[in-house]
Motif scaffolding. Sequence first.
Motif, mmCIF file in Angstrom:
data_model
loop_
_atom_site.group_PDB
_atom_site.id
_atom_site.type_symbol
_atom_site.label_atom_id
_atom_site.label_comp_id
_atom_site.label_asym_id
_atom_site.label_seq_id
_atom_site.Cartn_x
_atom_site.Cartn_y
_atom_site.Cartn_z
ATOM 1 N N ARG A 291 18.024 3.147 -29.729
ATOM 2 C CA ARG A 291 16.826 3.972 -29.806
ATOM 3 C C ARG A 291 15.895 3.604 -28.663
ATOM 4 N N THR A 292 15.019 4.541 -28.358
ATOM 5 C CA THR A 292 14.060 4.321 -27.283
ATOM 6 C C THR A 292 12.764 3.772 -27.854
ATOM 7 N N ALA A 293 12.039 3.046 -27.018
ATOM 8 C CA ALA A 293 10.751 2.470 -27.430
ATOM 9 C C ALA A 293 9.878 2.320 -26.194
ATOM 10 N N GLY A 294 8.984 3.286 -26.001
ATOM 11 C CA GLY A 294 8.072 3.203 -24.862
ATOM 12 C C GLY A 294 8.770 3.144 -23.527
ATOM 13 N N GLY A 295 9.843 3.938 -23.355
ATOM 14 C CA GLY A 295 10.571 3.936 -22.096
ATOM 15 C C GLY A 295 11.569 2.811 -21.976
ATOM 16 N N ARG A 296 11.688 1.995 -23.016
ATOM 17 C CA ARG A 296 12.644 0.892 -23.026
ATOM 18 C C ARG A 296 13.668 1.114 -24.136
ATOM 19 N N PHE A 297 14.753 0.336 -24.113
ATOM 20 C CA PHE A 297 15.862 0.562 -25.026
ATOM 21 C C PHE A 297 16.017 -0.593 -26.014
ATOM 22 N N LEU A 298 16.331 -0.241 -27.262
ATOM 23 C CA LEU A 298 16.705 -1.207 -28.293
ATOM 24 C C LEU A 298 18.130 -0.871 -28.714
ATOM 25 N N VAL A 299 19.013 -1.874 -28.722
ATOM 26 C CA VAL A 299 20.434 -1.629 -28.969
ATOM 27 C C VAL A 299 20.959 -2.603 -30.016
ATOM 28 N N ASP A 300 21.660 -2.065 -31.022
ATOM 29 C CA ASP A 300 22.358 -2.863 -32.038
ATOM 30 C C ASP A 300 23.840 -2.507 -31.986
ATOM 31 N N LEU A 301 24.698 -3.522 -31.881
ATOM 32 C CA LEU A 301 26.135 -3.294 -31.747
ATOM 33 C C LEU A 301 26.913 -4.072 -32.803
ATOM 34 N N ASP A 302 27.889 -3.414 -33.420
ATOM 35 C CA ASP A 302 28.863 -4.085 -34.270
ATOM 36 C C ASP A 302 30.123 -4.268 -33.436
ATOM 37 N N VAL A 303 30.515 -5.532 -33.222
ATOM 38 C CA VAL A 303 31.594 -5.833 -32.290
ATOM 39 C C VAL A 303 32.709 -6.593 -32.991
ATOM 40 N N VAL A 304 33.942 -6.159 -32.765
ATOM 41 C CA VAL A 304 35.117 -6.838 -33.314
ATOM 42 C C VAL A 304 35.633 -7.804 -32.259
ATOM 43 N N LEU A 305 35.691 -9.103 -32.608
ATOM 44 C CA LEU A 305 36.119 -10.146 -31.679
ATOM 45 C C LEU A 305 37.507 -10.666 -32.043
ATOM 46 N N ARG B 199 7.494 4.382 -13.066
ATOM 47 C CA ARG B 199 8.966 4.350 -13.088
ATOM 48 C C ARG B 199 9.495 2.988 -12.690
ATOM 49 N N GLN B 200 8.862 2.355 -11.719
ATOM 50 C CA GLN B 200 9.291 1.015 -11.302
ATOM 51 C C GLN B 200 9.093 -0.001 -12.425
ATOM 52 N N LEU B 201 8.003 0.154 -13.193
ATOM 53 C CA LEU B 201 7.665 -0.805 -14.241
ATOM 54 C C LEU B 201 8.161 -0.349 -15.613
ATOM 55 N N HIS B 202 8.980 0.710 -15.663
ATOM 56 C CA HIS B 202 9.558 1.222 -16.912
ATOM 57 C C HIS B 202 8.475 1.507 -17.963
ATOM 58 N N SER B 203 7.365 2.122 -17.508
ATOM 59 C CA SER B 203 6.238 2.393 -18.400
ATOM 60 C C SER B 203 6.037 3.891 -18.541
ATOM 61 N N VAL B 204 6.379 4.447 -19.725
ATOM 62 C CA VAL B 204 6.194 5.878 -19.952
ATOM 63 C C VAL B 204 4.705 6.226 -20.005
ATOM 64 N N ALA B 205 3.879 5.299 -20.484
ATOM 65 C CA ALA B 205 2.443 5.561 -20.556
ATOM 66 C C ALA B 205 1.853 5.716 -19.153
ATOM 67 N N LEU B 206 2.298 4.900 -18.224
ATOM 68 C CA LEU B 206 1.806 4.979 -16.856
ATOM 69 C C LEU B 206 2.300 6.257 -16.177
ATOM 70 N N VAL B 207 3.558 6.627 -16.438
ATOM 71 C CA VAL B 207 4.087 7.881 -15.900
ATOM 72 C C VAL B 207 3.293 9.067 -16.444
ATOM 73 N N ALA B 208 3.008 9.023 -17.759
ATOM 74 C CA ALA B 208 2.216 10.099 -18.372
ATOM 75 C C ALA B 208 0.827 10.181 -17.749
ATOM 76 N N ASP B 209 0.217 9.038 -17.495
ATOM 77 C CA ASP B 209 -1.110 9.016 -16.881
ATOM 78 C C ASP B 209 -1.053 9.604 -15.474
ATOM 79 N N GLY B 210 0.013 9.259 -14.717
ATOM 80 C CA GLY B 210 0.163 9.808 -13.372
ATOM 81 C C GLY B 210 0.341 11.313 -13.385
#
Length: 406
Positions: free
Chosen positions: A252-266, A156-167
Amino acid sequence: MNPQEKQIGTTPGKGGDQTLTASEEIKRARGRAGFSIILNLSLALLKGVAGVLSGSAALLGDAVHSATDVVGSGAAYAGLWLAGRRHPSFPYGLYKAESVATLITAVAIILAGYEIGRNALMGAKPLPVVDLALPAALLSLVVTVGFGLYQVRAGRQLHSVALVADGRDYLVDGMSTVAVVAGLVGAHFGLDLDRWAAGVVALFVFWSGGQLMWRALRDLLDQAIDRESERRIIKEVESHPSVEEVSRCFSRTAGGRFLVDLDVVLRTSSLQLAERIAARLEADIRRRFPQVVSARVMPRTHQSSQIRQFTPVKGPEGDMEGHLARAPWFRLDVIDRESRKVVSRQYLENPNWNQERKRGLLVGRWLLEMKPDQVVVAEIKEGTATTLLEEAGVQLILAKDLESGN
């Protein structure tokens, strides 16, 4: 800076909080996964030898469980090794390798549950030699549960779902070892409790493996991040003075981490400024939200029909104040962009004008919260407030140019 090298979190250490980069987190998680493989092999050998010598079928089944955990730990290590790599064919990185590792770990847990259940249904066997089997089972229980809790916390500290699963796999292994201990204690009193306890544990093992499998599948199928995190990211972006709105957000999620795409009006017509603001927003998102490893902001320029113009003044209806940060009041003129006529006017009291420390920073941030398009100044000189405004894309206008109509 390499995307893998951005700062994304802190991990407690002896000298206080230590800032870690994404690659450092993965490297540490990979080291823990490697140690997990060695530990599982040791536990499997200990239980296997003790099971054979004592004649304990339950302990032998638990040894098989630990042996299958080696597969799960190996999958976690392989997934973390891939997650730390980059390839031009995978522009978002290989973070989902951790999800694949989690899926393999889930399969290993389910297979272990099957093995425990199968042994439970095979019927009664001769009572084992308790004096030999029980110490090995108790030692395995302490090590398994202790390391499992440590591994989950580290994951959880290292944001690793694989390590959490192993634990969690270790904790499930501990549950099966509890059944073994219960059976051995029963054997000490001449009772055959082994297969009944093992059957109950098998159900818990199946449930745990199923939960992990579902979590990994959702990740691999591009599940969106949780709504609360998404709302916080959108709110953070829309707080920027040049942002009119976030028109779309894809996450979307990716291995306990986040990928974000934003369309922004400036609120600008300058493409160059829009690209600069977008780059700043991407960096701010990654800094404020540690789990975001990829943030892409697609800017769209738009000019409002009205201009929000701020002028520092000595008081309501008073003269202009020459020093921006020391102005006790600001006049806000809402101007029609086409006719250049003032649509509305109001005076806002500056809450930070008499601060002795960090006045420029506080006044600059306060002004940015008002989302100004223009700020009128007596002269453009270096200062914290003017720097903040310029970096945010706010136009600074000299009062003399405004008076002359330039």
